[in-house]
Design a protein around this motif. Structure first.
Motif, PDB file in Angstrom:
ATOM      1  N   PRO A 251      -9.984  -4.536 -19.324  1.00  0.00           N
ATOM      2  CA  PRO A 251     -10.369  -4.766 -17.931  1.00  0.00           C
ATOM      3  C   PRO A 251     -11.398  -3.706 -17.515  1.00  0.00           C
ATOM      4  N   GLU A 252     -11.965  -3.869 -16.360  1.00  0.00           N
ATOM      5  CA  GLU A 252     -12.829  -2.827 -15.815  1.00  0.00           C
ATOM      6  C   GLU A 252     -11.956  -1.642 -15.365  1.00  0.00           C
ATOM      7  N   PRO A 253     -12.483  -0.401 -15.457  1.00  0.00           N
ATOM      8  CA  PRO A 253     -13.850   0.008 -15.837  1.00  0.00           C
ATOM      9  C   PRO A 253     -14.019   0.232 -17.337  1.00  0.00           C
ATOM     10  N   TYR A 254     -12.911   0.047 -18.114  1.00  0.00           N
ATOM     11  CA  TYR A 254     -13.004   0.318 -19.551  1.00  0.00           C
ATOM     12  C   TYR A 254     -14.020  -0.607 -20.216  1.00  0.00           C
ATOM     13  N   GLN A 255     -14.090  -1.846 -19.732  1.00  0.00           N
ATOM     14  CA  GLN A 255     -14.981  -2.830 -20.360  1.00  0.00           C
ATOM     15  C   GLN A 255     -16.442  -2.376 -20.317  1.00  0.00           C
ATOM     16  N   SER A 256     -16.886  -1.862 -19.179  1.00  0.00           N
ATOM     17  CA  SER A 256     -18.280  -1.432 -19.036  1.00  0.00           C
ATOM     18  C   SER A 256     -18.552  -0.119 -19.749  1.00  0.00           C
ATOM     19  N   GLU A 257     -17.541   0.691 -19.888  1.00  0.00           N
ATOM     20  CA  GLU A 257     -17.734   2.037 -20.430  1.00  0.00           C
ATOM     21  C   GLU A 257     -17.596   2.094 -21.947  1.00  0.00           C
ATOM     22  N   HIS A 258     -16.907   1.111 -22.551  1.00  0.00           N
ATOM     23  CA  HIS A 258     -16.520   1.233 -23.957  1.00  0.00           C
ATOM     24  C   HIS A 258     -17.719   1.348 -24.898  1.00  0.00           C
ATOM     25  N   ASP A 259     -18.704   0.442 -24.766  1.00  0.00           N
ATOM     26  CA  ASP A 259     -19.835   0.458 -25.700  1.00  0.00           C
ATOM     27  C   ASP A 259     -20.608   1.765 -25.596  1.00  0.00           C
ATOM     28  N   GLY A 260     -20.701   2.325 -24.386  1.00  0.00           N
ATOM     29  CA  GLY A 260     -21.376   3.608 -24.218  1.00  0.00           C
ATOM     30  C   GLY A 260     -20.633   4.732 -24.923  1.00  0.00           C
ATOM     31  N   TYR A 261     -19.298   4.712 -24.826  1.00  0.00           N
ATOM     32  CA  TYR A 261     -18.497   5.727 -25.533  1.00  0.00           C
ATOM     33  C   TYR A 261     -18.735   5.628 -27.033  1.00  0.00           C
ATOM     34  N   LEU A 262     -18.691   4.396 -27.554  1.00  0.00           N
ATOM     35  CA  LEU A 262     -18.836   4.192 -28.994  1.00  0.00           C
ATOM     36  C   LEU A 262     -20.225   4.629 -29.461  1.00  0.00           C
ATOM     37  N   ARG A 263     -21.277   4.234 -28.725  1.00  0.00           N
ATOM     38  CA  ARG A 263     -22.641   4.603 -29.098  1.00  0.00           C
ATOM     39  C   ARG A 263     -22.835   6.121 -29.040  1.00  0.00           C
ATOM     40  N   ARG A 264     -22.295   6.754 -28.021  1.00  0.00           N
ATOM     41  CA  ARG A 264     -22.429   8.202 -27.896  1.00  0.00           C
ATOM     42  C   ARG A 264     -21.740   8.912 -29.058  1.00  0.00           C
ATOM     43  N   TYR A 265     -20.591   8.371 -29.475  1.00  0.00           N
ATOM     44  CA  TYR A 265     -19.882   9.003 -30.586  1.00  0.00           C
ATOM     45  C   TYR A 265     -20.680   8.870 -31.879  1.00  0.00           C
ATOM     46  N   LEU A 266     -21.257   7.674 -32.105  1.00  0.00           N
ATOM     47  CA  LEU A 266     -22.025   7.463 -33.337  1.00  0.00           C
ATOM     48  C   LEU A 266     -23.269   8.353 -33.372  1.00  0.00           C
ATOM     49  N   GLU A 267     -23.846   8.640 -32.178  1.00  0.00           N
ATOM     50  CA  GLU A 267     -25.058   9.457 -32.137  1.00  0.00           C
ATOM     51  C   GLU A 267     -24.767  10.954 -32.129  1.00  0.00           C
ATOM     52  N   THR A 268     -23.697  11.364 -31.443  1.00  0.00           N
ATOM     53  CA  THR A 268     -23.466  12.807 -31.244  1.00  0.00           C
ATOM     54  C   THR A 268     -22.191  13.307 -31.901  1.00  0.00           C
ATOM     55  N   GLY A 269     -21.265  12.402 -32.217  1.00  0.00           N
ATOM     56  CA  GLY A 269     -19.978  12.841 -32.761  1.00  0.00           C
ATOM     57  C   GLY A 269     -19.007  13.302 -31.669  1.00  0.00           C
ATOM     58  N   GLU A 270     -19.400  13.143 -30.398  1.00  0.00           N
ATOM     59  CA  GLU A 270     -18.528  13.548 -29.283  1.00  0.00           C
ATOM     60  C   GLU A 270     -17.365  12.561 -29.159  1.00  0.00           C
ATOM     61  N   ARG A 271     -16.174  13.071 -29.243  1.00  0.00           N
ATOM     62  CA  ARG A 271     -14.981  12.225 -29.243  1.00  0.00           C
ATOM     63  C   ARG A 271     -14.397  12.102 -27.828  1.00  0.00           C
ATOM     64  N   LYS A 272     -13.975  10.900 -27.481  1.00  0.00           N
ATOM     65  CA  LYS A 272     -13.237  10.671 -26.246  1.00  0.00           C
ATOM     66  C   LYS A 272     -11.782  10.313 -26.547  1.00  0.00           C
ATOM     67  N   ILE A 273     -11.624   9.351 -27.427  1.00  0.00           N
ATOM     68  CA  ILE A 273     -10.282   8.910 -27.782  1.00  0.00           C
ATOM     69  C   ILE A 273     -10.070   8.850 -29.284  1.00  0.00           C
ATOM     70  N   ILE A 274     -11.165   8.792 -30.033  1.00  0.00           N
ATOM     71  CA  ILE A 274     -11.068   8.678 -31.494  1.00  0.00           C
ATOM     72  C   ILE A 274     -10.391   9.918 -32.054  1.00  0.00           C
ATOM     73  N   GLY A 275      -9.423   9.669 -32.896  1.00  0.00           N
ATOM     74  CA  GLY A 275      -8.663  10.763 -33.483  1.00  0.00           C
ATOM     75  C   GLY A 275      -7.487  11.192 -32.637  1.00  0.00           C
ATOM     76  N   SER A 276      -7.266  10.506 -31.533  1.00  0.00           N
ATOM     77  CA  SER A 276      -6.142  10.843 -30.647  1.00  0.00           C
ATOM     78  C   SER A 276      -5.636   9.565 -29.998  1.00  0.00           C
ATOM     79  N   GLY A 277      -4.902   9.700 -28.948  1.00  0.00           N
ATOM     80  CA  GLY A 277      -4.389   8.527 -28.243  1.00  0.00           C
ATOM     81  C   GLY A 277      -4.261   8.813 -26.758  1.00  0.00           C
ATOM     82  N   ARG A 278      -4.223   7.755 -25.958  1.00  0.00           N
ATOM     83  CA  ARG A 278      -4.030   7.915 -24.529  1.00  0.00           C
ATOM     84  C   ARG A 278      -3.558   6.596 -23.920  1.00  0.00           C
ATOM     85  N   GLU A 279      -3.124   6.702 -22.674  1.00  0.00           N
ATOM     86  CA  GLU A 279      -2.621   5.537 -21.969  1.00  0.00           C
ATOM     87  C   GLU A 279      -3.776   4.859 -21.242  1.00  0.00           C
TER      88      GLU A 279
END
Length: 463
Positions: free
Chosen positions: A71-99
């Motif tokens: 659902p929103e706002p995760y839907q709009s934000e997800h691709d940006g998180y993934l692209r940023r991680y692939l470019e910079t290696g900055e992690r938001k949730i990868i390697g961990s977990g959250r609710e």
């Protein structure tokens, strides 16, 4: 799992085959949803639990962007998180977990716990997500919170505040309503025991009993005490508290939990009532007769009598009050010849809602006959029905004897006898009343500033 060769013999499968089959079995039977996405965020694989959780058939899910399940706002934000991680290696949730929140095919949202791991297959990078549905857990938590709030609301509606104590009986929590009622911040009392806050003798019996209850982990109810703080100089507060011991799952004592109420006005009202009753008792004890409250029944059953009862009748108040059955009833003391008239006169006055005045005879405990004068009135209750009779009964025996003596003298002495008549009156009255000295006089003039003595009786002769 065994593999058969062309010759019919069997041999164990290769380790790689075992790992593949075992992994597939684990993924397909897992309770939690497991899915794999590629670097573009497209779903490459999902297990049956994912279908059940989100409601999408596998055919509709494979190849779609993972944001389909968000659902929103995760839907709009997800691709940006993934692209940023692939470019910079900055992690938001990868390697961990959250609710986070998920979205089912029907559009409904639900809480879930998402853990993400990164994996490589050859040169390709994939991301594996494991999703645990938190709907049931959240429903239980919400129900628990609602129950706690309901309990807190009910408790505070029935009392004024809630409190908790630790194992050493120190206050560890006091609700905010405590401040609203007392003007004292809860943190000002947290960390102290109740007796440290008391403004009274902590060695008094009620305090010793209260501490015994605490030491023995017993529940207690309606313990009243006065704290050492108030909202104005000279004004004492009074609190009533109740509590129950708290034990953990292992049975270890953890402290107390309970509620408190400000009963200052109630205590003051009781004190005022006691003082009023004491004043009334003093007044009643000094009246010349007996003050009473009785039922309007043929026995005149007494509910309250003053101490003058014993001087008038010879019976103690406790002997006349509620004199039912074989006990002493006031009706039994009334002379049989006067008893019917007394009943009739009182009933007539009560029916007309007016006071009554009576003169009749009673017999005391010793058998002595006395004349009494009674003034009383019916008392109406809240429903306007007669609830009791209240009044005063006075001994007038001496007055009646005097009147009888005067009547006898008047009948045997000529009125023209002048001062001789007056002298004989004073002598006979003094002898009738057992007095050693008596005199009769009249005011000398209209100003009533002086008296002219007509006769003085001095025991054996006129003076």
């Amino acid at each position: 799992m065994l593999r058969r060769d062309n010759k019919g013999s069997t041999e164990p499968p290769a380790p790689a085959e075992v790992d593949s089959v075992l992994l597939k079995a684990i993924v397909e039977t897992a309770v939690d949803a497991i899915l794999v996405i590629d670097e573009a965020g497209r779903v490459c694989m999902a297990n049956p639990a994912t279908e059940r959780l989100f409601g999408y058939p596998m055919g509709e899910l494979i190849g779609e962007n993972l944001t389909l399940l968000m659902p929103e706002p995760y839907q709009s934000e997800h691709d940006g998180y993934l692209r940023r991680y692939l470019e910079t290696g900055e992690r938001k949730i990868i390697g961990s977990g959250r609710e986070v929140s998920g979205r089912r095919r029907d559009g409904t949202r639900f809480p879930m716990y998402l853990s993400v791991a990164e994996a490589y297959y050859g040169e390709r990078r994939f991301f594996t997500g494991i999703i645990h549905d938190l709907s049931e857990q959240k429903a239980i938590e919400n129900s628990l919170r609602e129950s706690e709030q309901h309990l807190r609301d009910v408790t505070e509606a029935a009392s004024d505040w809630t409190w908790e104590m630790d194992q050493r009986f120190r206050l560890s929590f006091v609700s905010d309503r405590f401040y609203d009622l007392t003007g004292v911040a809860p943190e000002a009392v947290v960390g102290q025991t109740r007796w440290e806050l008391a403004a009274e003798d902590r060695d008094a019996l009620h305090w010793r009993r209260h501490r015994e209850d605490l030491e023995h982990r017993r529940p207690f109810r309606d313990f009243v005490y006065s704290p050492r703080f108030g909202d104005a100089p000279g004004r004492r507060l009074y609190f009533k508290v109740s509590g129950k011991p708290v034990f953990d799952a292992a049975g270890e004592f953890r402290g107390y939990r309970g509620s408190g109420t400000d009963v200052t006005e109630h205590v003051r009202a009781k004190q005022a009532l006691r003082e009023s009753r004491h004043s009334l008792e003093i007044v009643m004890s000094n009246l010349p007769g007996m003050v009473y409250r009785c039922r309007n029944d043929p026995r005149w059953t007494m509910e309250l009598v003053s101490d003058g009862c014993e001087r008038l009748t010879g019976y103690r108040p406790a002997e006349l009050v509620d004199g039912d059955g074989d006990g002493v009833s006031f009706a039994g003391l009334i002379h049989p010849g006067d008893r019917p008239a007394v009943w009739q006169d009182v009933q007539a006055a009560v029916s007309e809602n007016r006071p009554f005045e009576l003169t009749y005879r009673i017999r005391t405990r010793s058998g002595e006959e006395k004349w009494v004068w009674e003034h009383g009135q019916g008392v109406q209750g809240a429903n306007s029905e007669l609830s009791a009779l209240e009044g005063l009964i006075v001994d007038i025996t001496v007055r009646r004897q005097t009147e009888s003596a005067l009547q006898a003298l008047a009948g045997s002495t000529a009125l023209g006898d002048g001062e001789g008549f007056v002298a004989r009156c004073i002598r006979d009255l003094a002898q009738t009343n057992g007095s050693k000295y008596a005199f009769v006089g009249v005011f000398a003039d209209a100003s009533r500033s002086s008296i002219r003595t007509l006769a003085v009786w001095a025991g054996q002769a006129f003076a």
